[in-house]
Write a protein that holds these residues in place. Structure first.
Motif, PDB file in Angstrom:
ATOM      1  N   THR A 247       0.846  -1.198   0.000  1.00  0.00           N
ATOM      2  CA  THR A 247       0.000   0.000   0.000  1.00  0.00           C
ATOM      3  C   THR A 247       0.879   1.245   0.000  1.00  0.00           C
ATOM      4  O   THR A 247       2.026   1.212   0.475  1.00  0.00           O
ATOM      5  CB  THR A 247      -0.918   0.027   1.233  1.00  0.00           C
ATOM      6  N   LYS A 253      -3.219  -0.696   6.517  1.00  0.00           N
ATOM      7  CA  LYS A 253      -3.351  -2.015   7.137  1.00  0.00           C
ATOM      8  C   LYS A 253      -4.633  -2.093   7.956  1.00  0.00           C
ATOM      9  O   LYS A 253      -5.355  -3.108   7.917  1.00  0.00           O
ATOM     10  CB  LYS A 253      -2.134  -2.293   8.028  1.00  0.00           C
ATOM     11  N   GLN A 254      -4.950  -1.047   8.696  1.00  0.00           N
ATOM     12  CA  GLN A 254      -6.186  -1.003   9.482  1.00  0.00           C
ATOM     13  C   GLN A 254      -7.408  -0.996   8.571  1.00  0.00           C
ATOM     14  O   GLN A 254      -8.433  -1.621   8.858  1.00  0.00           O
ATOM     15  CB  GLN A 254      -6.209   0.249  10.373  1.00  0.00           C
ATOM     16  N   ASN A 271      -0.421 -11.993   7.279  1.00  0.00           N
ATOM     17  CA  ASN A 271       0.006 -10.658   7.721  1.00  0.00           C
ATOM     18  C   ASN A 271       1.123 -10.100   6.836  1.00  0.00           C
ATOM     19  O   ASN A 271       2.114  -9.548   7.319  1.00  0.00           O
ATOM     20  CB  ASN A 271       0.480 -10.721   9.182  1.00  0.00           C
ATOM     21  N   ILE A 273       1.143  -7.458   4.693  1.00  0.00           N
ATOM     22  CA  ILE A 273       0.669  -6.170   4.199  1.00  0.00           C
ATOM     23  C   ILE A 273       1.703  -5.111   4.581  1.00  0.00           C
ATOM     24  O   ILE A 273       2.021  -4.955   5.762  1.00  0.00           O
ATOM     25  CB  ILE A 273      -0.707  -5.806   4.804  1.00  0.00           C
ATOM     26  N   TYR A 274       2.232  -4.422   3.594  1.00  0.00           N
ATOM     27  CA  TYR A 274       3.316  -3.473   3.849  1.00  0.00           C
ATOM     28  C   TYR A 274       3.033  -2.122   3.198  1.00  0.00           C
ATOM     29  O   TYR A 274       2.513  -2.051   2.085  1.00  0.00           O
ATOM     30  CB  TYR A 274       4.642  -4.013   3.307  1.00  0.00           C
ATOM     31  N   GLU A 275       3.423  -1.059   3.900  1.00  0.00           N
ATOM     32  CA  GLU A 275       3.280   0.289   3.357  1.00  0.00           C
ATOM     33  C   GLU A 275       4.628   0.775   2.839  1.00  0.00           C
ATOM     34  O   GLU A 275       5.654   0.638   3.509  1.00  0.00           O
ATOM     35  CB  GLU A 275       2.772   1.246   4.441  1.00  0.00           C
TER      36      GLU A 275
END
Length: 316
Positions: A247, A253-254, A271, A273-275
């Motif tokens: 992202t 993530k939230q 889990n 998911i990375y920004e």
């Protein structure tokens, strides 16, 4: 009475001086007709500057980053409210937010204004006013791949008297890119399927974008097959079952955690998911290789590598 030899010598000297004067005039005219700082912009307009620009206005962050990397940051006198890199840019006057402050720009009397093709439809009137004020305006093309970005570096380098610095930057980035591809090909055994989320309403990046090129370069598979920046549905993402979600907006993530239908997507279950900082994966500037590195290290954390240790000194 002067002898013949002396008279001939005087006339010869006078003739030489006349020729020298004509030569100087021709040289001066040639210089005026052929400025040293030339480039053709995205609109097809040819910009010709007789001297290095001492005052430059940048109307998009990527142009600003290029100017600073080429070593002409001290000549930047105006930027946009979106400019945030490098740190010194925070001290530069803002001349554009959602709109361009044309009066402020004209009052600065810049030697060069760098616009951008992606903003043409929004800023055409402002661009026209700047041109009418006889201020050189160069519209940078909307680059969507590395080669197009390199062309931009060359053009801005040519206009600012930093051609050699631009060549060195491009050479360094190409070398680092080559190394990163080699590193990825060596370390990645199974390509990860990646969903890249630009915004909560599921806009993403497909073919003919920097992000897609980066994913290909690091041996990852983009689940998006369309071109440009399409909007996907939840069903499309669920069906594609990405292994990793990247992202580029805050608190993503939230946001994704609220989507109950996504709970069985491998990336969510594990889990993964990375920004990633959007400025290094979407701006057509000198930090694109850093963006590629960031994507690799997020998608393949067990194979992390740091490009700065293997190649590329970007300093001049």
């Amino acid at each position: 009475m002067m002898n013949l030899k002396k008279i001939i010598s005087i006339f010869s000297l006078a003739f030489i001086l006349v020729l020298a004067g004509c030569g100087a005039q021709m040289t001066s005219e040639k210089t005026a007709q052929n400025p040293e700082y030339i480039a053709s912009d995205a609109t097809g307009a040819k910009i010709e500057l007789d001297a290095k620009p001492k005052k430059i206005v940048s109307l998009i962050p990527s142009n600003t980053e290029i100017l600073y990397r080429l070593g002409v940051g001290e000549n930047v006198v105006g930027v946009t409210s979106s400019d945030d890199y490098p740190a010194e840019v925070k001290n530069v006057p803002i001349v554009a937010t959602t709109e361009i402050n044309v009066e402020k720009i004209i009052g600065m009397k810049p030697d060069l204004v760098l616009g951008h093709a992606s903003m043409m439809s929004y800023n055409k009137d402002a661009y026209d006013q700047i041109k009418k004020a006889n201020i050189p305006l160069f519209v940078v093309a909307d680059a969507q791949d590395f080669d197009a970005a390199y062309k931009t570096f060359t053009q801005i380098g040519d206009l600012t008297g930093k051609t050699k610095e631009a060549e060195k930057l491009i050479s360094s980035m190409k070398a680092t890119d080559k190394s990163s591809r080699k590193e990825a090909a060596k370390k990645v055994q199974t390509k990860a399927k990646v969903w890249l989320e630009i915004s909560p309403d599921l806009y993403t990046a497909g073919k003919d974008t920097f992000i897609n090129e980066m994913l290909t370069n690091i041996e990852a598979t983009n689940i998006v097959s369309e071109t440009g920046y399409p909007q996907y549905s939840e069903e499309q993402v669920i069906k594609a079952a990405p292994d990793v979600i990247i992202t580029i907006y805050p608190n993503a993530k939230q946001e994704i955690a609220k989507r109950s239908a996504w709970k069985n997507i491998p990336a969510v279950k594990n889990n993964r998911i990375y920004e990633v900082d959007p400025s290094i994966v979407s701006r057509p500037g000198p930090r694109l290789i850093e963006g590629q590195e960031a994507l690799f290290n997020a998608i393949y954390p067990t194979n992390r590598y740091i490009l700065n240790e293997t190649i590329a000194d970007f300093s001049f």
